[in-house]
Design an enzyme around this catalytic site. Structure first.
Site, PDB file in Angstrom:
ATOM      1  N   CYS A  58       0.807  -1.217   0.000  1.00 16.58           N
ATOM      2  CA  CYS A  58       0.000   0.000   0.000  1.00 16.58           C
ATOM      3  C   CYS A  58       0.843   1.270   0.000  1.00 16.58           C
ATOM      4  O   CYS A  58       0.410   2.309  -0.486  1.00 16.58           O
ATOM      5  CB  CYS A  58      -0.947  -0.003   1.189  1.00 16.58           C
ATOM      6  SG  CYS A  58      -0.134  -0.401   2.755  1.00 16.58           S
ATOM      7  N   GLU A  69      -4.864   3.533  -7.243  1.00 13.50           N
ATOM      8  CA  GLU A  69      -3.952   2.509  -6.748  1.00 13.50           C
ATOM      9  C   GLU A  69      -4.078   1.255  -7.604  1.00 13.50           C
ATOM     10  O   GLU A  69      -5.146   0.660  -7.694  1.00 13.50           O
ATOM     11  CB  GLU A  69      -4.254   2.180  -5.284  1.00 13.50           C
ATOM     12  CG  GLU A  69      -3.274   1.193  -4.690  1.00 13.50           C
ATOM     13  CD  GLU A  69      -3.541   0.911  -3.218  1.00 13.50           C
ATOM     14  OE1 GLU A  69      -2.570   0.817  -2.454  1.00 13.50           O
ATOM     15  OE2 GLU A  69      -4.724   0.790  -2.850  1.00 13.50           O
TER      16      GLU A  69
END
Length: 479
Positions: free
Chosen positions: A288, A386
């Site tokens: 992440c 993302e």
């Protein structure tokens, strides 16, 4: 170990599940069946929460043990995990594609390190201080365990991300219901076995693998006192909405789209090495905090693109269990398809594909060749969303102010890096970046320092002494 399991760990025992539904796990590099476990239902979650509730409410139980006694138990759990470290690392790598060297550090070693760290923090802490009140009488301020915690963890680093929750939470005196992701459930069985071996009181830790719907049921369960979640921002928003309605404390460690700011004085020969790979492509890009937006000065743009392309193009893609492999597969076919979809979006938006963009010539596995796009505008989809895979974008900037502006022009704010030959300049830029963490010429999460994000990257902090506060409530007693 037996790859197929027939029971759930609830109340300190292996119990028969409420249904015959099962979760079957496929190998990320082989696509073969690795094993299976029972799939928890709402009824199983009810049993797990009831066990955790009873353990927490026990007047002589875990929450009321002396801190030193809990610390000793956490040391026993750390020892039990270390005895299983080799099995844990291999099964995690087989499930999600994490390279074995990284798995040994992250999944095999760090959970035990965190347990001992938090055990030592609380061992001599009595949880109460006395301060002078403004009205002339003393005030006792107590920190007490928050209660029953629902811990929901993803598949990319399942053992570490579980430990970031249960290590400080158990040290504080909380009890847990852990819900691992369906993609990585076999390692959760090993964790439950370690809990059993360590002799933690029944119900202090319960492990129930389940899907998203049962996870949502757990979040909203009336006997849960706090939720700790790591995962996507979309899921985090839903959990936050539920917890907001219930006025329930929640910690959210969510997505990111971090920037690697390469300043114009950087020594590219030194920078383009293993630390840069770790900062941008850790866990095959399934991290992440990865610095996947590479910001390069226009004065050296072509030089930076060539250096990044050369580094990324030279990485060894292969079997995650082979120690020489640098990039393994995606965790699942669905994740591979997601990453490939973003690569197509990059092409469609006019970004220049420099390296990768396809699947490697391997017979099986959910592989994507590490990919670099150049001539990317920060407004393009591949620079905004993302991707969670080995895809890097190189974005030009004009000067230092422009670099900081672009780095901060994101809905996310979890990680980031600065690459330069000037330490003071690196600190100056890092202080201006609107993000929870920044690495200078590398990126390594330090367990002693708080970790977490701003904006859409989450709420609260994990790691460090600060993480204990997530699992405590404060009571004032006026003498």
């Amino acid at each position: 170990m037996n790859p197929h399991h027939d029971a759930l760990f609830i109340g300190g025992q292996w119990v028969v599940p409420a249904s015959d539904a099962r979760i079957t796990v496929l190998g990320a590099s082989t696509e073969d069946v690795l094993g299976s476990v029972p799939e928890g239902t709402e009824k199983d979650m009810d049993a797990a929460v009831a066990a955790a509730r009873a353990a927490f409410d026990d007047p002589d139980g875990w929450a009321r043990w002396e801190p030193a006694r809990r610390a000793d138990a956490l040391y026993r759990l750390a020892d039990a995990l270390e005895r299983r470290a080799e099995d844990v690392t291999r099964i995690v790598s087989a499930q999600n594609g994490m390279t074995i060297g990284l798995s040994q550090q992250v999944e095999g070693a760090l959970p035990a390190i965190l347990l001992r760290y938090y055990a030592d923090l609380v061992r001599d802490d009595q949880g109460e201080t006395v301060r002078d009140g403004m009205l002339g009488t003393p005030v006792h301020v107590r920190r007490e365990p928050l209660g029953v915690v629902a811990a929901i963890v993803p598949w990319n680093a399942p053992q570490l991300l579980s430990a970031t929750k249960y290590a400080p939470g158990l040290a504080a005196g909380c009890t847990f219901v852990l819900k691992p992701s369906p993609e990585t459930v076999l390692d959760a069985v090993l964790f439950a076995e370690a809990v059993e071996e360590a002799g933690l009181p029944p119900g202090v830790v319960n492990v129930v693998p389940a899907g998203r719907e049962v996870g949502a049921y757990l979040v909203s369960h009336p006997d849960i006192d706090k939720v700790a979640f790591t995962g996507s921002t979309a899921a985090g928003r839903q959990i936050a909405a539920t917890c907001g309605t219930l006025l329930r404390p929640v910690t959210l460690e969510l997505g990111g789209k971090s920037a690697a700011v390469i300043l114009d004085d950087v020594d590219l020969g030194a920078a383009m090495s293993e630390p840069f790979v770790q900062a941008t492509l850790l866990a095959n890009g399934q991290a992440c905090f990865a610095s996947t937006r590479i910001l390069a000065p226009r004065s050296r743009y072509d030089e930076v693109v060539d250096a990044v392309a050369s580094l990324v193009g030279g990485l060894t893609v292969g079997d995650p269990l082979d120690p020489t492999t640098q990039v393994g597969p995606m965790a699942s076919a669905r994740q591979r398809d997601r990453v490939e979809g973003y690569i197509e979006k990059g092409r469609a938006e006019g970004a220049r594909l420099v390296v990768g963009g396809s699947r490697p010539t391997l017979d099986k596995g959910y592989y994507v060749t590490p990919t670099v796009f150049a001539d990317v505008d920060n407004a393009q989809v591949i620079a905004r969303e993302e991707i969670f895979g080995p895809v890097l974008t190189v974005i030009p900037y004009t000067d230092e102010d422009d670099a900081v502006r672009i780095a901060n022009d994101s809905e996310y704010g979890l990680g980031g890096t600065v690459w330069t030959s000037d330490d003071e300049r690196a600190m100056r830029v890092a202080r201006r970046m609107h993000t929870g963490t920044v690495g200078l010429n590398h990126y390594t999460v330090d367990p002693a320092a708080p970790f977490g994000g701003v904006k859409a990257s989450g709420l609260g902090r994990e790691f460090g002494p600060e993480a204990l506060l997530n699992y405590q409530q404060v009571k004032s007693i006026y003498r």
